[in-house]
Scaffold this active site. Structure first.
Site, PDB file in Angstrom:
ATOM      1  N   SER A  31       0.563  -1.314   0.021  1.00 19.98           N
ATOM      2  CA  SER A  31       0.041  -0.015   0.403  1.00 19.98           C
ATOM      3  C   SER A  31       0.613   0.992   0.096  1.00 19.98           C
ATOM      4  CB  SER A  31      -0.939  -0.443   1.723  1.00 19.98           C
ATOM      5  OG  SER A  31      -0.439  -0.225   2.286  1.00 19.98           O
ATOM      6  N   THR A 165      -1.080   3.482   4.459  1.00 19.83           N
ATOM      7  CA  THR A 165      -0.227   4.189   4.948  1.00 19.83           C
ATOM      8  C   THR A 165       0.536   4.302   5.591  1.00 19.83           C
ATOM      9  OG1 THR A 165      -2.156   5.376   4.151  1.00 19.83           O
ATOM     10  CG2 THR A 165       0.206   7.078   4.969  1.00 19.83           C
ATOM     11  N   THR A 183       2.093   6.995   0.620  1.00 20.32           N
ATOM     12  CA  THR A 183       1.110   5.262   0.284  1.00 20.32           C
ATOM     13  C   THR A 183       0.779   5.828  -1.610  1.00 20.32           C
ATOM     14  OG1 THR A 183      -1.761   4.412   0.600  1.00 20.32           O
ATOM     15  CG2 THR A 183      -0.965   7.616   0.697  1.00 20.32           C
ATOM     16  N   ARG A 193      -8.447  10.838  -7.862  1.00 19.13           N
ATOM     17  CA  ARG A 193      -8.651  10.703  -6.543  1.00 19.13           C
ATOM     18  C   ARG A 193      -7.889  11.253  -5.533  1.00 19.13           C
ATOM     19  NH1 ARG A 193      -7.163   7.088  -1.265  1.00 19.13           N
ATOM     20  NH2 ARG A 193      -8.757   7.190  -0.459  1.00 19.13           N
ATOM     21  N   THR A 216      -3.735   6.455   9.583  1.00 20.61           N
ATOM     22  CA  THR A 216      -4.314   5.310   8.595  1.00 20.61           C
ATOM     23  C   THR A 216      -5.414   5.270   8.234  1.00 20.61           C
ATOM     24  OG1 THR A 216      -3.369   3.378   7.634  1.00 20.61           O
ATOM     25  CG2 THR A 216      -3.642   3.912  10.025  1.00 20.61           C
ATOM     26  N   GLY A 217      -5.621   4.604   7.258  1.00 18.75           N
ATOM     27  CA  GLY A 217      -7.376   4.048   6.954  1.00 18.75           C
ATOM     28  C   GLY A 217      -8.411   4.639   6.295  1.00 18.75           C
TER      29      GLY A 217
END
Length: 305
Positions: A31, A165, A183, A193, A216-217
């Site tokens: 990622s 991330t 990321t 995006r 993160t997430g």
């Protein structure tokens, strides 16, 4: 890597840049860095930021194409421009001017992920309220004549591991705080995006008078709440880092109870903590700590709330 940089006399900015940069080279978790998270057209693009808590300067890049060292380019934005955030192909041109090689970020692995996704009728994806039905087809999509808003997809329909991330907070011996992120964003994102990672106050935030935080997430949800900025403000008011992190997560929960996300917080005295939102398949959050009190980098675990 970041800790070794500090121990060998490097600056806090050097530590964050080299630490996050290590993850870009290692393609951490698939990622971070090149060859991961292909977008809807199969391309990998990168987001990164670095923030100096002494000067409050931020350097960031988003939707960066064809350049592997995103955090390095973000650092150059601070050093060689009066800007904060550069995006897209123009950010790549800036990077090339700064001496970074222009190269392909696609790998056999990312191409395989992409073709597998196409074969699954482009599921899951990030479209809603479009025709043809985005839950069954690859499009191209357009607006319907009449819009009927559907509930947003629940987290269970998407893998909680489809975006992540590297986020880092470094506190130097003199109390200087620097934070950074890198990321390759959400898997199968709509081209163009940008998530929370390169946004100051969302992906990370640093203030040498209070502390630093990194998140993160699910960036599309988390960035709406500026969680890293909010956590640093709580710590400024004297809130313990763990509690500051928990308060930030609770705040987002009210609006998005099923969001996937976590945050790490550290204050200027070196106290630290983390918090995460509890959802099926994500009940604990693991993070790494290096400090003079620890002989080696140590994994810490918190239970999600």
């Amino acid at each position: 890597t970041a800790w070794r940089v500090l121990q060998s006399g490097g600056s806090e900015l050097d530590a964050v840049e080299r630490g996050c940069g290590r993850c870009e080279i290692d393609q951490c978790d698939g990622s971070v860095g090149y060859g991961g998270s292909p977008d809807e057209s199969g391309e990998t693009t990168l987001d990164a930021m670095i923030m100096d808590g002494n000067t409050m300067e931020v350097g960031a890049v988003a939707d960066l194409r064809h350049v592997k060292n995103a955090i390095g380019v973000a650092r150059k934005v601070i050093e060689y421009t009066k800007h904060t955030l550069l995006v897209g192909e123009s950010a790549s041109l800036f990077a090339v001017r700064m001496g970074f090689p222009y190269e392909d970020l696609t790998t056999q692995k990312s191409l395989l992920m992409y073709s597998k996704w196409l074969n699954q009728s482009c599921q899951p994806n990030y479209w809603k309220n479009v025709v043809p039905d985005s839950s069954k087809s690859c499009g191209p999509y357009k607006r319907p004549e009449k819009v009927t808003c559907k509930e947003e997809q629940t987290i269970s329909q998407r893998s909680v591991h489809n975006h992540d991330t590297i986020g880092m907070v470094v506190i130097g011996a003199t109390g200087t705080v620097v934070s950074g992120t890198s990321t390759n964003g959400a898997v199968h994102k709509i081209p163009g995006r940008v998530g929370d990672s390169p946004i100051a106050g969302a992906g990370s935030y640093a203030d040498s008078t209070a502390g630093g935080a990194a998140a993160t997430g699910d960036g599309d949800i988390m960035m709406r709440f500026l969680p890293s900025y909010q956590a640093v403000e709580y710590m400024r008011m004297g809130t313990d880092p763990t509690v500051a992190c928990q308060k930030v997560i609770s705040r987002i929960q009210k609006y998005a109870p099923k969001f996937f996300g976590a945050i790490v917080c550290a204050n200027t005295t070196g106290s630290y903590g983390a918090a995460c939102n509890k959802i099926p398949g994500f009940t604990q959050f693991h993070f790494m700590v290096s400090s003079p009190l620890l002989h080696q980098p140590t994994e810490q675990v918190v239970d999600c709330i």
